[in-house]
Design a protein around this motif. Structure first.
Motif, PDB file in Angstrom:
ATOM      1  N   THR A 198     -10.634  -2.176  -6.375  1.00  0.00           N
ATOM      2  CA  THR A 198     -10.203  -1.167  -5.410  1.00  0.00           C
ATOM      3  C   THR A 198     -10.271  -1.704  -3.988  1.00  0.00           C
ATOM      4  OG1 THR A 198     -10.934   0.634  -6.852  1.00  0.00           O
ATOM      5  CG2 THR A 198     -10.673   1.146  -4.514  1.00  0.00           C
ATOM      6  N   ARG A 250      -6.542   2.100  -2.913  1.00  0.00           N
ATOM      7  CA  ARG A 250      -5.572   1.608  -3.881  1.00  0.00           C
ATOM      8  C   ARG A 250      -6.331   0.804  -4.931  1.00  0.00           C
ATOM      9  NH1 ARG A 250      -3.079   5.055  -2.033  1.00  0.00           N
ATOM     10  NH2 ARG A 250      -1.130   4.962  -0.836  1.00  0.00           N
ATOM     11  N   PHE A 280      -7.361   6.074   2.553  1.00  0.00           N
ATOM     12  CA  PHE A 280      -6.988   6.166   1.140  1.00  0.00           C
ATOM     13  C   PHE A 280      -7.495   4.921   0.437  1.00  0.00           C
ATOM     14  CE2 PHE A 280      -3.317   4.399   3.438  1.00  0.00           C
ATOM     15  CZ  PHE A 280      -3.058   3.234   2.738  1.00  0.00           C
ATOM     16  N   ALA A 309       4.842  -2.492  -7.038  1.00  0.00           N
ATOM     17  CA  ALA A 309       3.784  -2.549  -6.034  1.00  0.00           C
ATOM     18  C   ALA A 309       3.483  -3.988  -5.623  1.00  0.00           C
ATOM     19  CB  ALA A 309       2.518  -1.885  -6.556  1.00  0.00           C
ATOM     20  N   PRO A 328       0.799  -1.229   0.000  1.00  0.00           N
ATOM     21  CA  PRO A 328       0.000   0.000   0.000  1.00  0.00           C
ATOM     22  C   PRO A 328       0.824   1.267   0.000  1.00  0.00           C
ATOM     23  CG  PRO A 328      -0.806  -1.558   1.634  1.00  0.00           C
ATOM     24  CD  PRO A 328       0.528  -2.062   1.169  1.00  0.00           C
ATOM     25  N   ALA A 329       2.125   1.177   0.343  1.00  0.00           N
ATOM     26  CA  ALA A 329       2.979   2.362   0.313  1.00  0.00           C
ATOM     27  C   ALA A 329       3.230   2.837  -1.112  1.00  0.00           C
ATOM     28  CB  ALA A 329       4.309   2.075   1.010  1.00  0.00           C
ATOM     29  N   ALA A 377       1.549   4.056  -4.271  1.00  0.00           N
ATOM     30  CA  ALA A 377       0.224   4.609  -4.562  1.00  0.00           C
ATOM     31  C   ALA A 377      -0.377   4.052  -5.844  1.00  0.00           C
ATOM     32  CB  ALA A 377       0.298   6.137  -4.631  1.00  0.00           C
ATOM     33  N   ASP A 378       0.454   3.762  -6.824  1.00  0.00           N
ATOM     34  CA  ASP A 378      -0.022   3.260  -8.111  1.00  0.00           C
ATOM     35  C   ASP A 378       0.204   1.756  -8.176  1.00  0.00           C
ATOM     36  OD1 ASP A 378      -0.642   2.672 -10.705  1.00  0.00           O
ATOM     37  OD2 ASP A 378       0.825   4.035 -11.621  1.00  0.00           O
ATOM     38  N   TRP A 379      -0.845   0.996  -7.994  1.00  0.00           N
ATOM     39  CA  TRP A 379      -0.710  -0.459  -7.963  1.00  0.00           C
ATOM     40  C   TRP A 379      -0.517  -1.082  -9.348  1.00  0.00           C
ATOM     41  CZ3 TRP A 379      -4.307  -3.042  -3.759  1.00  0.00           C
ATOM     42  CH2 TRP A 379      -3.719  -2.864  -2.511  1.00  0.00           C
TER      43      TRP A 379
END
Length: 322
Positions: free
Chosen positions: A294, A304, A302, A67, A57-58, A60-62
């Motif tokens: 999601t 992801r 937040f 990621a 999750p750190a 941001a763009d999965w």
């Protein structure tokens, strides 16, 4: 990014880094404390392409290759080739730690596959394929090495004697209507299970080779449609329970549902040791009525998104029972 393109990028990155499928880069034992999230990613168009994915999750763009920290699906190479016919709609994934200190992963699939494997190697320790397709929905590792399974269509909780060998199919069974979740409690030494209208605490008796299941207590759910069951990791007395219309925190010591949240259709909920919640619920534009691309995080808040994914459950990647 289309699914096949995303998978190609991940595979090529692994090859460049010298990784084999089923291995992890930069993932150490210290990272198993809840910083990562495991996804049950289905694929309705190409079931064999379904995957377990461990995400960071750190990032941001999965859709970025970095990621994803680990992935798994049944293959000949990892010892699950003979069970792959039961793969295509994965329904559960959990990380656990054995008495010897090694990490293992449990998976179930609605089409019949249940498995226990090494982590991060992904090699088969135990597995079976229930060809009757009772809709396996959850799994749990017991202290003696056996595996608990919940099946919704089958309406049962079973203890399989995984400790007795990689193909052991002996089991003890407890009937539970629309059984959806199982969770071991090492303090009370019971197996919690949630069904359509009740949560039960089951006493595991007998031996590792011949287990038994008996009811220790039964508590009615405040609303029907019991679905997910996980520990509240920042409060060892509590369990998360989701139903069709709500999410509850259940106190094991008082047998009471102590908090209620009006969150409908939550397919999975788990939390980190610091209390951050991780949830999935269906997206209207996903390929099935139960999937999403999601994952929702609360505290801090937040989301992801993994483009093209068909996520059913998201699990905080922690081996803790409590």
């Amino acid at each position: 990014m289309p699914r096949f393109a995303r998978a190609f990028v991940v595979l090529m990155t692994a090859l460049v880094l010298g990784l084999a499928p089923g291995t992890a880069s930069g993932v150490t034992a210290g990272r198993y404390g809840g910083q990562l999230v495991a996804l049950v990613d289905q694929d309705s168009a190409e079931p064999a392409a379904a995957r377990i994915r461990v995400m960071d999750p750190a990032v941001a763009d999965w859709s970025r290759p970095d990621a994803q920290k680990w992935q798994w699906s049944p293959t000949v190479d990892n010892g699950f080739g003979d069970l792959a016919v039961g793969w295509g709609a994965p329904s559960e994934v959990k990380l656990r730690r054995t008495k010897s200190g090694s990490y293992v992963v449990l998976v179930t699939d609605s089409l019949g596959l249940a498995g226990l494997m090494t982590y991060p190697g992904g090699r088969r320790l135990w597995g079976l394929n229930l060809t009757t397709q009772p809709n396996l929905h959850s799994a749990e590792l017991l202290p003696d090495g056996n595996v608990a399974i919940a099946a919704t269509r089958g309406g049962f909780v079973r203890i399989y004697t995984a400790s007795q060998g990689p193909d052991s199919a002996t089991y003890a069974e407890f009937p539970l209507a629309r059984a959806h979740g199982v969770q071991w409690d090492p303090v009370r030494r019971v197996l919690w299970a949630v069904g359509d209208t009740t949560i039960v605490a089951l006493k595991v008796g007998g031996t590792a080779a011949a287990p038994t299941l008996t009811v220790e207590r039964t508590v009615p759910l405040p609303s029907p449609g019991g679905h997910d069951l996980t520990p509240v990791l920042n409060d060892p007395d509590r369990l998360w329970i989701s139903t069709t219309g709500f999410v509850y925190e259940f106190s094991k010591s008082s047998n009471e549902f102590v908090t209620t949240r009006n969150w409908a259709d939550v397919r999975s909920i788990s939390s980190t040791p610091r209390g951050q919640q991780v949830r999935t619920f269906p997206a209207p534009d996903c390929a099935t009525t139960w999937c999403t691309d999601t994952v929702t995080f609360t505290g801090p808040d937040f989301v992801r998104t993994l483009p093209g994914a068909e996520i059913y459950k998201a699990r905080v990647w922690s081996p803790r029972y409590l």
